[in-house]
Scaffold this motif. Structure first.
Motif, PDB file in Angstrom:
ATOM      1  N   ASP A 155      32.545  34.943  45.403  1.00 23.90           N
ATOM      2  CA  ASP A 155      33.111  35.958  46.305  1.00 23.90           C
ATOM      3  C   ASP A 155      32.924  37.338  45.682  1.00 23.90           C
ATOM      4  O   ASP A 155      33.269  37.544  44.507  1.00 23.90           O
ATOM      5  CB  ASP A 155      34.598  35.698  46.543  1.00 23.90           C
TER       6      ASP A 155
ATOM      7  N   ASP B 128      33.336  41.645  46.367  1.00 23.76           N
ATOM      8  CA  ASP B 128      33.828  42.785  47.129  1.00 23.76           C
ATOM      9  C   ASP B 128      33.109  44.048  46.666  1.00 23.76           C
ATOM     10  O   ASP B 128      33.168  44.410  45.479  1.00 23.76           O
ATOM     11  CB  ASP B 128      35.330  42.986  46.921  1.00 23.76           C
TER      12      ASP B 128
ATOM     13  N   HIS C 286      42.874  40.492  47.058  1.00 20.07           N
ATOM     14  CA  HIS C 286      41.814  39.838  46.280  1.00 20.07           C
ATOM     15  C   HIS C 286      41.963  40.136  44.783  1.00 20.07           C
ATOM     16  O   HIS C 286      41.893  39.237  43.937  1.00 20.07           O
ATOM     17  CB  HIS C 286      40.452  40.334  46.743  1.00 20.07           C
TER      18      HIS C 286
END
Length: 358
Positions: free
Chosen positions: A224, A226, A285
């Protein structure tokens, strides 16, 4: 022997020093030590690093790369003949990869059997996403014959009276949680390097988030990422910058200030998001990642919970995500999140569990 420092090797190869040390730790490259215990690398290692990076770019695993490099001699600089030995051994594998890329190049404006149903040609070659009966993914890029599915739709009378109204059940998603893999930080670094070349002056930072960012934590093997920006005003530019890399903008899935992207074919499995600095999605997150990094006990408990949920709900992503939510909300509560923020995060998670807010 011409030797260079790890800093020089990093500058010339374009790889972070941490990635180089990782490659050394798993036996892909070797270094010497000076009397002062400093690393020195043979200059020929630059070719090995270029080989490793290129091989990973086309989706080859570290195990396959290591197996190939094992054919090179340890006691001298590899010759053209040595590299030719590797080339011959990989011909079939690379031909398969090239065939997939060639199909992608020629199919960008055609139906690829991915299930999007967004092009006019999809109605002709993949009506009602009939291609999914052969499995997940872009079926026509993977080699399935679109004409076969077109004929199947016709013979099964899926298209009646020129008005197609099929019933297709919601596809099940297999959930796999595995033990921590030490290659995950390297996979992130390789992806980050590529993204940084495209958006570095627009991004505040590029963050590794999610469970794969926490050492020793069991996780689904999907990175993941960002990309953090200071304003939503730069998002359209970032969308344009990422498009040539193969990223497809998917929208925000109902989560404010967080844009999702489908990842390119042939890259390590990953989710990519562009998040505005200060957005609740980004704060959550980062907070969860940092809480789990800072508490081995919480990470261990979370890992066991995920394995148990994956065992109980191997094909039910909604139940899997719902089973984690209370644990993660409690972490955020301890990190100082307001109840209103927690409620918004919980609701967003229920709306789109496959593009999770947690």
């Amino acid at each position: 022997m011409d030797e260079i420092s790890i800093g020089e090797l990093s500058d010339r190869s374009g790889l972070a020093a941490s990635a180089i040390r990782f490659y050394e730790s798993v036996g892909l490259i070797e270094s010497l030590r000076t009397t002062g215990k400093q690393r020195r690398f043979p200059r020929a290692v630059l070719r090995r690093l270029a080989f490793i990076r290129a091989a990973q770019t086309v989706g080859l695993s570290l195990d396959k790369i290591k197996s190939a490099l094992a054919r090179l001699p340890d006691n001298r600089t590899p010759t053209a003949s040595d590299w030719e030995t590797i080339s011959a051994a990989w011909t079939t594998l690379l031909d398969e990869k090239i065939a997939v890329l060639a199909r992608l190049r020629s199919s960008l404006t055609a139906c690829i059997g991915c299930g999007c149903l967004s092009l006019k040609r999809c109605a002709l070659y993949n009506p009602g996403d009939v291609a999914r009966v052969n499995g997940a993914g872009a079926r026509y890029l993977l080699g399935d014959d679109p004409n076969e599915f077109r004929e199947r739709a016709r013979t099964n009378a899926f298209n009646r009276h020129s008005h197609f109204q099929p019933f297709m059940p919601k596809p099940e998603q297999s959930i796999t949680v595995v033990d921590y893999d030490s290659s995950w930080p390297l996979q992130f670094e390789l992806l980050r390097s590529s993204l940084a070349e495209a958006v570095s002056e627009l991004a505040i930072s590029i963050e590794h988030v999610g469970s794969t960012a926490v050492p020793e934590l069991a996780a689904k093997p999907i990175i993941d990422i960002d990309i953090v920006v200071d304003s939503s005003a730069v998002v359209p530019t970032i969308i344009k910058r990422l498009s040539p890399l193969g990223y497809v903008h998917q929208g925000n899935f109902g989560i404010a200030d967080r844009e999702a992207f489908a990842s390119p074919v042939g890259t390590p499995a990953h989710h990519l998001y562009v998040c505005v600095q200060g957005a609740v999605a980004l704060k959550n997150h980062l907070a969860i990642r940092d809480c789990l990094r800072n508490s081995a006990a919480a990470a261990a408990k979370y890992g066991l919970l995920k394995k148990e949920l994956a065992r109980r709900f191997p094909n039910n992503i909604d139940s899997y995500v719902d089973g984690k939510t209370d644990f993660l909300l409690e972490l955020l509560r301890e990190a100082g999140f307001a109840e209103g923020e927690l409620a918004a995060i919980s609701q967003a998670n229920k709306m789109c569990p496959t593009n999770h807010a947690l």
